[in-house]
Design an enzyme around this catalytic site. Structure first.
Site, PDB file in Angstrom:
ATOM      1  CB  CYS A   1      -4.529  62.142 -26.288  1.00 27.43           C
ATOM      2  SG  CYS A   1      -3.691  60.757 -27.052  1.00 27.43           S
TER       3      CYS A   1
ATOM      4  CG  HIS B   1      -5.862  60.358 -22.051  1.00 31.81           C
ATOM      5  ND1 HIS B   1      -6.942  60.717 -22.809  1.00 31.81           N
ATOM      6  CD2 HIS B   1      -5.016  59.721 -22.883  1.00 31.81           C
ATOM      7  CE1 HIS B   1      -6.769  60.308 -24.052  1.00 31.81           C
ATOM      8  NE2 HIS B   1      -5.611  59.696 -24.123  1.00 31.81           N
TER       9      HIS B   1
ATOM     10  CD  GLU C   1      -8.915  62.577 -20.192  1.00 28.95           C
ATOM     11  OE1 GLU C   1      -7.972  63.363 -19.972  1.00 28.95           O
ATOM     12  OE2 GLU C   1      -8.943  61.807 -21.175  1.00 28.95           O
TER      13      GLU C   1
HETATM   14  N1  GLN Z   1      -3.857  58.071 -31.713  1.00 24.34           N
HETATM   15  C1  GLN Z   1      -5.009  58.903 -31.520  1.00 24.34           C
HETATM   16  C2  GLN Z   1      -5.147  59.902 -32.659  1.00 24.34           C
HETATM   17  O1  GLN Z   1      -4.421  59.881 -33.602  1.00 24.34           O
HETATM   18  C3  GLN Z   1      -4.966  59.627 -30.206  1.00 24.34           C
HETATM   19  C4  GLN Z   1      -5.160  58.651 -29.068  1.00 24.34           C
HETATM   20  C5  GLN Z   1      -5.855  59.247 -27.878  1.00 24.34           C
HETATM   21  O2  GLN Z   1      -6.473  60.307 -27.945  1.00 24.34           O
HETATM   22  N2  GLN Z   1      -5.785  58.541 -26.798  1.00 24.34           N
HETATM   23  O3  GLN Z   1      -5.981  60.747 -32.612  1.00 24.34           O
END
Ligand code: GLN
Length: 197
Positions: free
Chosen positions: A80, A176, A178
């Site tokens: 992410c 994610h 994890e």
């Molecule tokens: N929107 C977040 C960002 O710009 C990422 C979200 C996340 O890691 N769950 O870093």
């Protein structure tokens, strides 16, 4: 000898990554300092907020050392926010002066908060190249990948958008793993680090 895998612990969810890496047989530790960065064989960049992590990378004087280690071939896995940071180009990177900064580890263009504009968070069972049965993927204000270079393998898509990629020994997922207790993505990464995948 087991590999030493760091989890960048400036901000975001580190604990589940440490557990998943240990379950996959790695020696896992948090990374906040230059000496820790210098001591690891590979790095996980967790989810969180890529703009905050970029700011803290600068504050902790880790940004250029981390870029240098990645340029030197240190394997990495980003989930992410971590996926966003591993890119060579970030779209919707955030306000000037506080924007997410690319670490240039995977030749790809990532759009930050791409799914987030449609729906803040969602879950989906998606096919993931090489992992057998579907992976239950949790997306939270997730990015997607809009362009990949010739060296990048696309491993998974959701709603037609690229959400998992690999370039050499570097891996990134928009979701994610994890958070679900499914350890296959971390096991894949540890196998990539040791040269078994
Ligand atoms: N929107 C977040 C960002 O710009 C990422 C979200 C996340 O890691 N769950 O870093």
């Amino acid at each position: 000898m087991s590999v030493r895998v760091g989890v960048l612990a400036l901000q975001g969810d580190t604990r589940e990554h440490l557990q998943a890496l240990r379950a996959a047989g790695a020696d896992a530790l948090t990374v906040r300092r230059r000496a820790e960065l210098d001591s690891i064989d590979a790095l996980v960049i967790p989810g969180g907020e890529s703009t905050a992590m970029s700011h803290l990378l600068r504050e902790f004087e880790l940004l250029e050392p981390l870029r240098a280690r990645l340029a030197d071939g240190m394997p990495a896995y980003g989930s992410c926010a971590g996926m966003i940071l591993l890119a060579t180009e970030i779209l919707d990177a955030g306000a000037a002066g506080r924007a997410a900064v690319p670490l240039n580890a995977i030749d790809m263009t990532v759009r930050r908060n791409a799914f987030g504009r449609q729906v803040d968070s969602f879950e989906d069972d998606i096919a993931f190249d090489g992992l057998g049965s579907a992976v239950h993927a949790v997306f939270i204000r997730a990015p997607w990948v809009e362009r990949v270079g010739p060296a990048v393998e696309v491993l998974a898509r959701a709603g037609g958008h690229i959400v998992a990629v690999r370039q050499g020994r570097t891996l990134a997922t928009a979701f994610h793993p994890e958070m679900t207790g499914d350890r296959r993505v971390h096991a894949l990464f540890v196998d990539m680090v040791t040269g078994h995948a």
